[in-house]
Design a protein around this motif. Structure first.
Motif, PDB file in Angstrom:
ATOM      1  N   LEU A   1       0.821  -1.211   0.000  1.00 41.50           N
ATOM      2  CA  LEU A   1       0.000   0.000   0.000  1.00 41.50           C
ATOM      3  C   LEU A   1       0.855   1.259   0.000  1.00 41.50           C
ATOM      4  O   LEU A   1       0.477   2.284  -0.570  1.00 41.50           O
ATOM      5  N   LYS A   2       1.999   1.178   0.644  1.00 36.78           N
ATOM      6  CA  LYS A   2       2.892   2.342   0.714  1.00 36.78           C
ATOM      7  C   LYS A   2       3.458   2.676  -0.655  1.00 36.78           C
ATOM      8  O   LYS A   2       3.675   3.849  -0.989  1.00 36.78           O
ATOM      9  N   ALA A   3       3.644   1.644  -1.463  1.00 39.24           N
ATOM     10  CA  ALA A   3       4.123   1.806  -2.848  1.00 39.24           C
ATOM     11  C   ALA A   3       5.362   2.686  -2.900  1.00 39.24           C
ATOM     12  O   ALA A   3       6.356   2.404  -2.248  1.00 39.24           O
ATOM     13  N   ASP A   4       5.284   3.783  -3.657  1.00 37.52           N
ATOM     14  CA  ASP A   4       6.456   4.650  -3.856  1.00 37.52           C
ATOM     15  C   ASP A   4       6.480   5.840  -2.911  1.00 37.52           C
ATOM     16  O   ASP A   4       7.133   6.858  -3.192  1.00 37.52           O
ATOM     17  N   SER A   5       5.779   5.734  -1.802  1.00 32.04           N
ATOM     18  CA  SER A   5       5.747   6.848  -0.854  1.00 32.04           C
ATOM     19  C   SER A   5       7.146   7.150  -0.325  1.00 32.04           C
ATOM     20  O   SER A   5       7.933   6.246  -0.043  1.00 32.04           O
TER      21      SER A   5
ATOM     22  N   PHE B   1      -3.152   4.419  -1.736  1.00 35.78           N
ATOM     23  CA  PHE B   1      -4.350   3.681  -1.344  1.00 35.78           C
ATOM     24  C   PHE B   1      -5.217   3.404  -2.572  1.00 35.78           C
ATOM     25  O   PHE B   1      -5.679   2.277  -2.792  1.00 35.78           O
ATOM     26  N   CYS B   2      -5.405   4.437  -3.406  1.00 37.68           N
ATOM     27  CA  CYS B   2      -6.217   4.288  -4.625  1.00 37.68           C
ATOM     28  C   CYS B   2      -5.577   3.315  -5.607  1.00 37.68           C
ATOM     29  O   CYS B   2      -6.266   2.502  -6.240  1.00 37.68           O
ATOM     30  N   GLU B   3      -4.268   3.371  -5.732  1.00 41.15           N
ATOM     31  CA  GLU B   3      -3.570   2.472  -6.648  1.00 41.15           C
ATOM     32  C   GLU B   3      -3.707   1.026  -6.195  1.00 41.15           C
ATOM     33  O   GLU B   3      -3.884   0.107  -7.012  1.00 41.15           O
ATOM     34  N   ALA B   4      -3.635   0.799  -4.883  1.00 37.14           N
ATOM     35  CA  ALA B   4      -3.818  -0.557  -4.357  1.00 37.14           C
ATOM     36  C   ALA B   4      -5.229  -1.056  -4.650  1.00 37.14           C
ATOM     37  O   ALA B   4      -5.418  -2.217  -5.049  1.00 37.14           O
TER      38      ALA B   4
END
Length: 449
Positions: free
Chosen positions: A314-318, A328-331
């Motif tokens: 969920l954190k992705a590229d944060s 969150f939207c990408e997940a």
């Protein structure tokens, strides 16, 4: 055909052919409800090698089968009959059901699926038992063209248990047939269909200034006890009448079946749900959010992600050690919960985000992820009492009303009760479920006028 002619078979189990059905519906001071997906002839395949060969092309076949279905229904004589996949597009079949059910003392209500799908719903209530106060049609207007019926009925002759002028004897009946889960991406729309039904029922009660009434939800839910819809309805206080009658728990998912689908799989998908006026209900919107978060977590776990792996996903590229709204939207998109015509709306996504962001700082840290609904969707607000959010601010007292206890429940064919499917069963690809209810007096919330 109604109550007046019923007293001779009390407490017996009758047999027709080799199958047993409960005759306790003949007992006084009880009502019964049957739900049955009767497999529309336009969907019944006659040749597995030629998928275009359907029963609808052979009048003698569908006429014979539907007459046998009616024979069964009229032999059993349930107070309420809810049918799905009723072939509303064929005038002769519709006329046959109207005549035979009408002659037997039923008021019939039919509703076609949208966009001329050909099939729909039929709900019949017996005149000896009910006065129909109102009938409403709910069109989902979704890509599945699904619909639902709502009947508000008053029980006619007062039952011995509730014989007093101060006890209201009304109830709501819903009949529906949810979308088939062709794959996991359909889960969201199916859950939304149930949410729409419950919203509509709440709105109907509020608009008509009704105190909470007993609600019976019937139909083909196209989902088992393991699914999100089952858990969603349970969170709203509904009980599965068949499981209640047989004292099965929520985890007893393999005890019975009610359908053999076109893939050859057998599963339990047909339910008669009961919600009594005194049953605890979470706020409807709270249940909806929790159901979405549960679906979200289920998808993460299907991908074999641990708690820490899920947070990293969920954190992705944060840049920081937190989840952003865009992450969150990408997940959600990668999990097929958005980006489809039937996915979450922008408003729903924002609502979920606001619930997850406990401190309101615009990001989710690991604590919020771990402690709140993203990873622990079962954690919710404190119990908010008996009454639903529809009654917020207008509850003044309690009153005595009618509710129901589950007395008996049977599936036909009886093999379905043991989790198997007989090869010689030809009425439908679904089992017929009948439940017997006994009225009981109970207290519920009363609205200020």
């Amino acid at each position: 055909m109604g109550r007046k002619n019923r007293g001779t078979t009390k407490g017996r189990v009758s047999r027709l052919g080799t199958y047993a059905i409960a005759s306790s519906i003949d007992e006084p001071n009880s009502i019964s409800c049957t739900t049955f997906n009767i497999l529309a002839p336009i969907y019944k395949r006659l040749n597995h090698e030629d998928q275009s060969c359907r029963e609808s092309d052979y009048k003698a076949n569908w006429l014979s089968r539907n007459n046998r279905i009616l024979d069964w229904l009229l032999f059993e004589r349930s107070s309420i009959i809810c049918l799905q996949e009723f072939w509303v597009g064929n005038e002769e079949l519709v006329g046959m059901y109207d005549k035979r059910l009408g002659d037997a003392g039923y008021n019939n209500f039919k509703l076609a699926r949208t966009n001329n799908r050909g099939d729909g719903l039929l709900t019949a209530v017996h005149k000896d038992y009910f006065k129909v106060v109102a009938h409403r049609e709910l069109l989902f207007n979704d890509f599945g063209d699904r619909v639902a019926q709502l009947l508000h009925v008053e029980l006619l002759a007062p039952f011995a248990q509730c014989r007093t002028n101060n006890v209201r004897q009304e109830m709501l009946i819903v009949n529906t047939h949810l979308l088939f889960p062709h794959d996991s991406s359909f889960s969201m729309e199916r859950l939304r269909q149930v949410y729409k039904i419950l919203q509509y029922v709440d709105s109907y009660q509020k608009e008509n200034k009704l105190n909470p009434l007993p609600i019976i939800l019937c139909g083909d839910w196209n989902g088992s006890k393991r699914g999100h819809i089952y858990k969603f309805l349970r969170s709203q206080g509904f009980v599965s009448s068949y499981d209640t009658a047989h004292q099965y728990t929520d985890t007893d998912a393999q005890k019975w079946v009610s359908h053999r689908n076109h893939r050859g799989n057998i599963c339990g998908v047909d339910f008669i749900w009961l919600l009594n006026p005194n049953s605890y209900r979470k706020l409807l919107k709270t249940s909806w959010r929790n159901a979405i978060f549960s679906m979200f977590k289920y998808q993460l776990r299907r991908a074999s992600l641990t708690e820490k792996d899920a947070f990293a996903f969920l954190k992705a590229d944060s840049d920081g050690d937190y989840i952003t709204y865009s992450g969150f939207c990408e997940a959600l998109r990668q999990l097929n919960l958005i980006g489809q015509c039937y996915g979450l709306t922008a408003e729903e996504i924002n609502d979920l985000w606001l619930q997850a962001d406990i401190d309101g700082n615009g990001v989710l840290d690991y604590n919020e992820f771990q402690q709140h609904r993203v990873w622990n969707p079962s954690r919710s607000e404190p119990r908010d009492g008996i009454c639903d959010e529809s009654w917020d601010g207008i509850v003044s007292d309690t009153e005595e009303t009618i509710g129901f206890s589950v007395k008996n429940a049977v599936l036909f064919p009886t093999e379905a009760e043991k989790g198997t499917w007989p090869e010689d069963y030809s009425l439908s690809d679904h089992a017929k479920l009948t439940v017997v209810f006994s009225p009981v007096r109970m207290l519920c919330c009363q609205l200020s006028r």
